[in-house]
Write a protein that holds these residues in place. Structure first.
Motif, PDB file in Angstrom:
ATOM      1  N   PRO A   7       6.989 145.846 140.191  1.00  0.00           N
ATOM      2  CA  PRO A   7       5.646 146.325 140.321  1.00  0.00           C
ATOM      3  C   PRO A   7       4.314 145.956 140.166  1.00  0.00           C
ATOM      4  CG  PRO A   7       7.008 147.966 140.650  1.00  0.00           C
ATOM      5  CD  PRO A   7       7.266 147.489 140.073  1.00  0.00           C
ATOM      6  N   GLU A   8       3.048 145.440 140.567  1.00  0.00           N
ATOM      7  CA  GLU A   8       2.315 145.255 139.512  1.00  0.00           C
ATOM      8  C   GLU A   8       1.998 146.573 138.285  1.00  0.00           C
ATOM      9  OE1 GLU A   8      -0.225 142.947 140.561  1.00  0.00           O
ATOM     10  OE2 GLU A   8      -0.111 141.788 142.090  1.00  0.00           O
ATOM     11  N   HIS A   9       1.120 146.121 137.580  1.00  0.00           N
ATOM     12  CA  HIS A   9       0.821 146.818 136.936  1.00  0.00           C
ATOM     13  C   HIS A   9       2.453 147.940 136.088  1.00  0.00           C
ATOM     14  CE1 HIS A   9      -3.833 146.375 137.082  1.00  0.00           C
ATOM     15  NE2 HIS A   9      -2.974 145.477 137.485  1.00  0.00           N
ATOM     16  N   SER A  10       3.250 147.007 136.102  1.00  0.00           N
ATOM     17  CA  SER A  10       4.264 148.257 135.801  1.00  0.00           C
ATOM     18  C   SER A  10       5.194 147.280 134.244  1.00  0.00           C
ATOM     19  CB  SER A  10       5.013 148.810 136.786  1.00  0.00           C
ATOM     20  OG  SER A  10       5.474 147.038 136.746  1.00  0.00           O
ATOM     21  N   TYR A  11       5.807 148.387 133.505  1.00  0.00           N
ATOM     22  CA  TYR A  11       7.041 147.724 132.777  1.00  0.00           C
ATOM     23  C   TYR A  11       8.508 148.196 133.142  1.00  0.00           C
ATOM     24  CZ  TYR A  11       6.962 151.567 129.370  1.00  0.00           C
ATOM     25  OH  TYR A  11       7.261 152.627 129.293  1.00  0.00           O
ATOM     26  N   GLY A  12       9.477 147.303 132.308  1.00  0.00           N
ATOM     27  CA  GLY A  12      10.997 147.720 132.711  1.00  0.00           C
ATOM     28  C   GLY A  12      11.271 147.640 131.284  1.00  0.00           C
ATOM     29  N   VAL A  13      12.238 148.351 130.566  1.00  0.00           N
ATOM     30  CA  VAL A  13      13.302 148.457 129.842  1.00  0.00           C
ATOM     31  C   VAL A  13      14.416 148.254 130.033  1.00  0.00           C
ATOM     32  CG1 VAL A  13      13.719 149.263 127.302  1.00  0.00           C
ATOM     33  CG2 VAL A  13      11.844 150.313 128.728  1.00  0.00           C
ATOM     34  N   VAL A  14      15.238 147.172 129.578  1.00  0.00           N
ATOM     35  CA  VAL A  14      16.639 146.575 130.315  1.00  0.00           C
ATOM     36  C   VAL A  14      17.466 146.983 128.480  1.00  0.00           C
ATOM     37  CG1 VAL A  14      19.034 145.211 130.311  1.00  0.00           C
ATOM     38  CG2 VAL A  14      15.873 144.930 131.733  1.00  0.00           C
ATOM     39  N   ARG A  15      18.493 148.067 128.378  1.00  0.00           N
ATOM     40  CA  ARG A  15      19.329 148.405 127.357  1.00  0.00           C
ATOM     41  C   ARG A  15      20.417 149.798 127.948  1.00  0.00           C
ATOM     42  NH1 ARG A  15      14.636 152.738 125.964  1.00  0.00           N
ATOM     43  NH2 ARG A  15      14.430 151.714 124.361  1.00  0.00           N
ATOM     44  N   ALA A  16      21.033 149.650 126.807  1.00  0.00           N
ATOM     45  CA  ALA A  16      22.765 150.028 127.097  1.00  0.00           C
ATOM     46  C   ALA A  16      22.364 151.340 127.834  1.00  0.00           C
ATOM     47  CB  ALA A  16      23.541 150.093 126.133  1.00  0.00           C
ATOM     48  N   GLY A  17      23.470 151.750 128.293  1.00  0.00           N
ATOM     49  CA  GLY A  17      22.758 153.479 129.071  1.00  0.00           C
ATOM     50  C   GLY A  17      21.947 152.466 130.303  1.00  0.00           C
ATOM     51  N   ALA A  18      21.034 153.758 131.711  1.00  0.00           N
ATOM     52  CA  ALA A  18      20.401 153.324 132.046  1.00  0.00           C
ATOM     53  C   ALA A  18      19.112 152.899 131.528  1.00  0.00           C
ATOM     54  CB  ALA A  18      19.665 155.184 132.384  1.00  0.00           C
ATOM     55  N   ASP A  19      18.633 151.759 132.457  1.00  0.00           N
ATOM     56  CA  ASP A  19      16.716 150.923 132.574  1.00  0.00           C
ATOM     57  C   ASP A  19      16.196 151.915 132.921  1.00  0.00           C
ATOM     58  OD1 ASP A  19      19.315 148.925 131.702  1.00  0.00           O
ATOM     59  OD2 ASP A  19      19.325 148.502 133.606  1.00  0.00           O
ATOM     60  N   GLU A  20      15.131 151.860 132.265  1.00  0.00           N
ATOM     61  CA  GLU A  20      13.507 152.318 133.170  1.00  0.00           C
ATOM     62  C   GLU A  20      13.184 151.051 133.684  1.00  0.00           C
ATOM     63  OE1 GLU A  20      12.042 154.083 129.509  1.00  0.00           O
ATOM     64  OE2 GLU A  20      13.494 154.650 129.266  1.00  0.00           O
ATOM     65  N   LEU A  21      12.010 151.804 134.429  1.00  0.00           N
ATOM     66  CA  LEU A  21      10.920 150.541 135.278  1.00  0.00           C
ATOM     67  C   LEU A  21       9.176 152.356 135.113  1.00  0.00           C
ATOM     68  CD1 LEU A  21       9.992 148.084 136.255  1.00  0.00           C
ATOM     69  CD2 LEU A  21      10.727 149.270 138.785  1.00  0.00           C
ATOM     70  N   ARG A  22       8.417 151.972 134.488  1.00  0.00           N
ATOM     71  CA  ARG A  22       7.396 152.242 134.792  1.00  0.00           C
ATOM     72  C   ARG A  22       5.747 151.733 134.475  1.00  0.00           C
ATOM     73  NH1 ARG A  22       8.836 156.588 128.469  1.00  0.00           N
ATOM     74  NH2 ARG A  22      10.601 157.103 129.444  1.00  0.00           N
ATOM     75  N   ALA A  23       4.837 152.692 134.429  1.00  0.00           N
ATOM     76  CA  ALA A  23       3.755 152.134 134.516  1.00  0.00           C
ATOM     77  C   ALA A  23       3.144 151.756 133.322  1.00  0.00           C
ATOM     78  CB  ALA A  23       2.843 153.234 135.643  1.00  0.00           C
ATOM     79  N   PHE A  24       2.373 150.677 133.685  1.00  0.00           N
ATOM     80  CA  PHE A  24       1.695 150.151 132.326  1.00  0.00           C
ATOM     81  C   PHE A  24       0.165 149.958 132.315  1.00  0.00           C
ATOM     82  CE2 PHE A  24      -0.158 146.191 131.007  1.00  0.00           C
ATOM     83  CZ  PHE A  24       0.305 146.623 128.868  1.00  0.00           C
ATOM     84  N   ALA A  25      -0.417 150.253 132.214  1.00  0.00           N
ATOM     85  CA  ALA A  25      -1.541 150.158 131.980  1.00  0.00           C
ATOM     86  C   ALA A  25      -2.644 149.794 130.009  1.00  0.00           C
ATOM     87  CB  ALA A  25      -2.437 151.417 132.115  1.00  0.00           C
ATOM     88  N   PRO A  26      -3.814 149.539 129.965  1.00  0.00           N
ATOM     89  CA  PRO A  26      -4.004 148.698 128.304  1.00  0.00           C
ATOM     90  C   PRO A  26      -4.595 149.943 127.726  1.00  0.00           C
ATOM     91  CG  PRO A  26      -4.625 147.010 130.587  1.00  0.00           C
ATOM     92  CD  PRO A  26      -4.230 148.296 131.217  1.00  0.00           C
ATOM     93  N   ALA A  27      -4.612 150.382 126.659  1.00  0.00           N
ATOM     94  CA  ALA A  27      -4.991 151.177 125.522  1.00  0.00           C
ATOM     95  C   ALA A  27      -6.617 151.278 125.071  1.00  0.00           C
ATOM     96  CB  ALA A  27      -3.569 151.900 125.063  1.00  0.00           C
TER      97      ALA A  27
END
Length: 277
Positions: A257-277
């Protein structure tokens, strides 16, 4: 712009992912379907982590010519096996075509690659470069916005908090750009890794980021396609993150999705919202 892919999972020959898919990254170097440019021939690079090795950093090979006819790339890809590798084909947005400007970039155990651009980079380059930690600045080799983004993220804590560091980097780029009257300073899809986990980001200031996809779970694909023998040898942890799908296998690809990031790692992957700080 550029096209890139990340592979993480069951160790594979690089050529299996780079050359064999119907719309492989090598095919995309000539016939991109979703990129700004159809042809991505301004250099390429691959980076990988040696299997069962205690080496503290990944191997990186970068060249200035196109990937589609490089004999050295074909040779390496047919002999190197890795559980995690990055591959990138470049279409320059204005900076020189030279080896140090090809992706992926490396610092210690970390790799980084980018598709997109900092708008009017020549106007903000000095200010952004001066924000890089002085102890890191000497390690910048090329002249791209992508490498400056990497070293800003390292400055802002990439090794401890990748999502936070990338958010702080993106925030600085946007603030600096806006101060120069640039309405939409940042366009990015980014992949970074420490050799164990992979973080992939999709963001654009104007809200229309470059394409990015991730592969479905292997168990789901086996259920959908029990006749696909190659799926039997892949672990449940195997994932691909790509600028555009490598083929047309139904159910295989999901848009980040737009404005998001994912993490690929052992176990459950993640997909979360992203915004500049």
């Amino acid at each position: 712009m550029c096209r890139w892919l990340v592979y993480s999972g069951t160790p594979q020959l690089l050529e299996t992912i780079l050359y064999k898919p119907e719309h492989s990254l090598i095919d995309q170097s000539l016939h991109s379907r979703m990129g700004v440019e159809t042809t991505n021939g301004d250099g390429f690079g691959i980076g990988w982590y040696a299997q069962d090795s205690d080496l503290s950093s990944p191997a990186v090979v970068r060249e200035t010519g196109p990937a589609w006819n490089n004999r050295n790339l074909r040779e390496i890809a047919g002999h190197v096996t890795s559980p995690l590798f990055f591959a990138h084909i470049r279409a320059s947005t204005g900076t020189a075509v030279q080896q140090t400007n090809s992706h992926p970039f490396r610092h210690g155990r970390w790799m980084w690659m980018h598709n997109g651009a900092i708008a009017d980079f020549h106007l903000v380059r000095r200010e952004l470069s001066l924000a890089v930690d002085p102890t890191l600045f000497a390690d910048i080799e090329g002249s791209t916005d992508s490498e400056v983004m990497f070293f800003l993220a390292l400055t802002f804590g990439l090794e401890d908090d990748p999502p936070g560091a990338v958010a702080r980097m993106a925030g600085l780029v946007e603030r600096t750009g806006h101060a120069h009257g640039i309405a939409a300073p940042l366009q990015m899809t980014i992949a970074t890794t420490d050799g164990e986990s992979v973080w992939a980001f999709r963001y654009a200031s104007e809200g229309h980021a470059r394409s990015l996809y991730y592969s479905s779970r292997v168990d789901s694909l086996r259920a959908l396609h029990p006749d696909m023998s190659f799926l039997k040898n892949l672990s449940e942890e195997t994932r691909l993150v790509v600028s555009e799908p490598l083929g047309h296998l139904p159910g295989a690809w999901n848009e980040v999705p737009e404005h998001s990031y994912g993490v690929v790692r052992a176990g459950a992957d993640e997909l979360r919202a992203f915004a500049p700080a």
